[in-house]
Enzyme design. Structure first.
Site, PDB file in Angstrom:
ATOM      1  CE  LYS A 116      -3.866   1.997   2.639  1.00 20.00           C
ATOM      2  NZ  LYS A 116      -4.695   1.860   3.861  1.00 20.00           N
ATOM      3  CB  SER A 172      -8.049   3.642   2.895  1.00 24.71           C
ATOM      4  OG  SER A 172      -7.181   3.061   3.831  1.00 24.71           O
ATOM      5  CB  SER A 180      -8.266   0.913   5.887  1.00 25.96           C
ATOM      6  OG  SER A 180      -8.989   2.114   5.816  1.00 25.96           O
TER       7      SER A 180
END
Lengths: 95, 487
Positions: free
Chosen positions: B81, B156, B180
């Site tokens: 990420k 996210s 997330s």
């Protein structure tokens, strides 16, 4: 009204955000609705309840003051928006 | 069963690599081919680091050739990420305010994966600064759900989830501040684990809400999840909030035996607003665990309804403070304006997206003079109560089992006009962050439209082993985790 347009301008200044007029107006409406929802918390009696800032118990963590990383001045400064040799260039801060 | 290496598990690939049936370079190239073929449609990645990856794969092959077999991650291609700092590879947090930022060091979780021999392929898309539940708040790209390109992947960590689901990496790292990792895992039909707060170092993770953020694995099965956690877990002197407790052997917890384990079902999580297929699938999942010998009891989280309000006050407050550092002076673009303050204000106004500004404003407001006690302090007190509720529910059982999300993946643009509605969709994941607990999402079925459903398993502090053990037993009893999207 939980938050006025004037308060939105004040908070934007505190947060160092230069918001356009339409952005301020949109945010005033959105924040108003969100803050109204947050008032739900007042339904709970929290008298005598300790606030929690951290999920696990933390105490001060100390370590010897010793350099463990190598300085990488150039790698760091390559990210600078304005640079002068081994220095960051910033706007004048003292009149 | 698939034989495409892009869809194999770490444990299966490890055997192939070890027997030299395939090299790490070949595997890495296969993944890049898969990315090239699919990522125009999905847009899971923000940056691909082809050269560095092939170099890392060559090093892994050398270690394998030298007979090294101890690390299961040796030669395994992973995605990271874009909130995780990577030495020499652009890290933007999907924010324009960090456009082109290239960190001079690796975060600890990244470092540990690299030391284990994993091969980072690139950086995945996310909601800007991890603020969002759909990855639509990215400043760069819209990521699509591999199961249906008209739907969001969740957020996210939506890019990491989509990449894992679409076979664009073998495993990935995400971060979870309010759901997330678990919510996009649920939306994309994969496994995602939020470890206990303090289990994984946050050093080199760009901060959103520091008392809630935690790094964790996103994988296609529970075994891979355990292997990834093993590599990244453990105390780190560079993060004062990482906790110095022993890290157990997680693979050893995957016994398949859950006889006599007690699982609590929180009645409030099933009370309102669940999509019928979600409720049905999760209840069926609980019955599977019961069939395997687990004992099911009802538990109560009576104040969970207040979690969204408490969370968004606390997270916004911490975010407004953490994001004060982006001022256009040391990194990122600078928007020159009259004086220093004007330059700060313009740089920040141009660099941050809508949702980030909204949360900075909300956070600044609840911390400002006159409102601190009414909002921030109140929310911190409610956090105490929510943590007590979780601990009390967990005192009578080994783990709590519930849906991960009230619904399956929503459509692109469906929620963007109503921020509060988007916040409310986090109702089943955020109490876990407020209490600092570990929680896993495992695939447990599909809705009528063919979109995946996730089941959440919440454990006690530092008891990831129990959560993984239950998840593994469930997975072995079902086939959901073997399904692949058509993309």
């Amino acid at each position: 009204m939980k938050i006025t347009s004037e308060e939105v301008r004040h908070v934007a200044t505190l947060a160092r955000l230069d918001l356009a007029q339409d952005e301020q107006e949109r945010l005033a409406g959105e924040l108003d609705r969100i803050l109204e929802y947050m008032d739900k918390l007042n339904e709970l009696d929290t008298d005598g309840v300790e606030p929690l800032s951290h999920a696990v118990d933390v105490v001060n963590v100390l370590r010897p003051d010793r350099v463990v990383n190598q300085p990488r001045t150039d790698a760091l400064l390559r990210n600078a928006p304005a640079r002068d040799d081994d220095f960051l260039r910033v706007p004048k801060i003292i009149e | 069963m698939t034989t495409d290496p892009c869809f194999l598990g770490i444990h299966e690939l490890h055997d192939r690599l070890r027997r030299r049936e395939m090299s790490a370079v070949e595997l890495t190239e296969a993944l890049f081919q898969r990315i090239d073929a699919t990522d125009d449609a999905i847009r899971a990645y923000l940056a691909i680091c082809r050269e560095q990856a092939l170099e890392a794969a060559r090093r892994a092959d050398a270690r394998l050739a030298a007979g090294e077999v101890s690390s299961k991650l040796l030669g395994i291609p992973v995605a990271l990420k874009d909130v995780l700092l990577t030495d020499g590879v652009t890290t933007t947090c999907a924010s324009r305010i960090l456009d082109g930022f290239t960190p001079p060091y690796d975060g600890t979780a990244v470092r540990r994966l690299k030391d284990a021999g994993a091969v980072p392929l690139g950086k995945t898309n996310m909601d800007e600064f991890a603020m969002g539940s759909s990855t639509e708040n990215s400043g760069y790209a819209i990521t699509r759900n591999p199961w249906n390109l008209d739907h969001v992947p969740g957020g996210s960590s939506g890019g990491s989830a989509a990449a894992v689901a679409a076979g664009q990496c073998i495993a990935a790292l995400g971060t979870d501040t309010g759901g997330s990792i678990r919510q996009p895992a649920s939306f994309c039909g994969i496994v995602g684990l939020k470890p206990t707060y303090g289990r994984v170092s946050r050093y080199g993770v760009v901060a959103y809400a520091s008392s809630l953020d935690q790094v964790g694995p996103m994988t296609r099965d529970v075994t891979d999840c355990a292997l990834m956690l093993q590599a990244i877990a453990g105390h780190d002197p560079a993060d004062s909030t990482s906790v110095d407790v022993p890290v157990p052997d997680y693979a050893a917890a995957l016994t398949g035996d859950v006889k006599g384990m007690r699982i609590g079902v929180p009645i409030e999580f099933f009370a309102t607003g669940l999509q019928p297929e979600v409720e049905q699938a999760v209840r069926q999942g609980i019955r599977e665990l019961e069939k395997a010998g687990a004992v099911v009891t009802d538990v109560s989280l009576p104040r969970n309804d207040y979690a969204v309000a408490a969370y968004y006050i606390i997270a916004a407050a911490e975010a407004s403070s953490n994001l004060a550092r982006y001022d256009g002076m040391r990194y990122g673009p600078r928007a020159e304006a009259g004086d220093l303050t004007a330059t700060y204000m313009k740089s920040r106004a141009q660099g941050f997206g809508k949702e980030v500004k909204r949360r900075i404003m909300l956070g600044t407001y609840v911390l400002s003079a006159g409102y601190y006690d009414a909002y921030y302090l109140k929310a911190q007190k409610v956090r105490t109560l929510l943590k007590q509720d979780m601990e009390s529910a967990l005192s009578g059982c080994d783990a709590i089992v519930a849906p991960t999300c009230p619904t399956t993946a929503f459509k692109l643009d469906e929620m963007t006009q109503d921020p509060l509605q988007m916040y409310l969709s986090d109702i089943l994941t955020i109490s876990v962050n407020l209490a600092g607990l570990p929680a896993l999402s495992v695939p447990c079925g599909f809705d009528d439209a063919g979109l995946p459903i996730g089941m959440q398993i919440i454990g006690k502090h530092f008891d990831e082993a129990t959560v993984l053990r239950l998840g593994y037993a469930y997975e072995q009893a079902t086939e959901w985790y073997t399904r692949r999207p058509a993309v």
